[in-house]
Design an enzyme around this catalytic site. Sequence first.
Site, short mmCIF file in Angstrom:
data_model
loop_
_atom_site.label_atom_id
_atom_site.label_comp_id
_atom_site.label_asym_id
_atom_site.label_seq_id
_atom_site.Cartn_x
_atom_site.Cartn_y
_atom_site.Cartn_z
N ASP A 1 -6.22 -0.58 -4.06
CA ASP A 1 -4.95 -0.07 -4.56
C ASP A 1 -4.68 -0.63 -5.95
O ASP A 1 -4.86 -1.83 -6.20
CB ASP A 1 -3.82 -0.49 -3.60
CG ASP A 1 -2.52 0.19 -3.94
OD1 ASP A 1 -2.37 1.37 -3.58
OD2 ASP A 1 -1.65 -0.45 -4.57
N GLU B 1 -2.67 6.26 -5.80
CA GLU B 1 -3.38 5.26 -6.59
C GLU B 1 -4.28 4.42 -5.70
O GLU B 1 -4.59 3.27 -6.01
CB GLU B 1 -2.38 4.35 -7.34
CG GLU B 1 -1.46 3.53 -6.46
CD GLU B 1 -0.15 4.26 -6.13
OE1 GLU B 1 0.76 3.59 -5.65
OE2 GLU B 1 -0.05 5.48 -6.34
#
Length: 461
Positions: A337, A380
């Site tokens: 992440d 993301e």
Amino acid sequence: MPIFPLPDTEHERLEKLRSYHVLDSLPEESYDRVVRLAGKLFDVPFASVALVEGARLWFKSHIGFPAKEMNREYAFCNHTICQDDVFVIEDASRDPKFSDNPFVAGPPHLRFYAGAPLRTDEGLNLGTLAVVDTRPRTVTDSEKRLLEDLAAMVMEALDMRLLIDRADAAESRFADAIESLPNGFALYDKEDRLVHCNERYRQVYANSSRFIVPGATFEEILRYAVSKGQFPEAAGKEEAWIAKRLEQHRNPGEPIEQKLPGDQWLRVQERRTSEGGIVGFRFDITRLKHQERELARLAWTDSLTGALNRHRFLELAENEIDRTTRHHKPASLLVIDADHFKQINDRNGHAAGDEVLKGIVERFKRTLRSHDIVGRIGGEEFGVMLPEIGADDAVKVATKLCNAISEVPFAFEGQLLRVTVSIGIATHASGDHLHELMRRADMALYEAKGAGRNCLVLKAA
């Protein structure tokens, strides 16, 4: 629904259609392949090669339609054969000419139709190559051209059938005709020696064309071609490749595909003649192969970053886990992440965020092995599958990825954007399914974020 007028050339059209001796014939792969490809390229549940005869529409090949034929009165294809171009119905339910058609008003509730006429050299439309959907659709000019190309392939197959029938009756006319064909043609006798081929056949096998001469056996021609690099897939395994190709040639069945130098592709279709020889055709399918490959790439790839999309990543990761289990090999999964990514978008705009995401994937690919699997599995969030990598090495790889992102800032419009990532690592255990591996990696990622981010956490098996 009104009954539409017949083509002005209906009598001549029917005469020509029946001369092909294709009506009520058995299924043939050459037509089925075009129909399957049309269905895939246009992403529709219904596609067909249909021939219009008398009061019926008869399907030479089809997907989605339950019956082999239908009443011509209700067929959209009845309109297609009355014109020269692709005929399109974007939404039949809103078209007064078709809204009361039983297949529109009732099951299967058809909406979209696009059909290209199967047109002879004499300008007679024998039938259609059509794609149909239950959703309203529009068609671009390039898609119309593609449909016309597929229809031309069907007509080439029909013309091949007609030419072969005539060959036995008139050898000289046969020789003239095959020389005018747009595709490669070759005839081998019962001793498997070349009797005749057209110039197009020699052109498609350019590397070995000088040895394609009457009297040479198929095996002699094949071995010479392999020695000249005509078939890239034979490199390094020449004898095994030759043996397989000879088996296919001597026992012809389903069409095969051949790769040639320069990423050119042929469809090879061969069959036994009544005298025991082999007649073969070579169709250039390079354009279709490239289109098919591009469609697959688009279907599998995240359009922004170039990484695999979530669906394709999970599919390949599942395959890798199955392989790992079968061969008792290690494997590890990373879930990654980008830290505080919302702040990047808020401070610098979404364009900057997009550039960061693309840059992250580029650095991942430079750091990882070519056979590691990288996918964008969230906004993301990224997944990385590491085949044959255990816990210790997975930590080393994750550390390299962290450093690859954090050590060099990303440049965007004169700014330097510093980015870090958090990584959760899970290693595969015997009996693990992908969802269990993902669960452990997600837990590890959660802990990494809780520990302050810009770090990694391992959840070993």
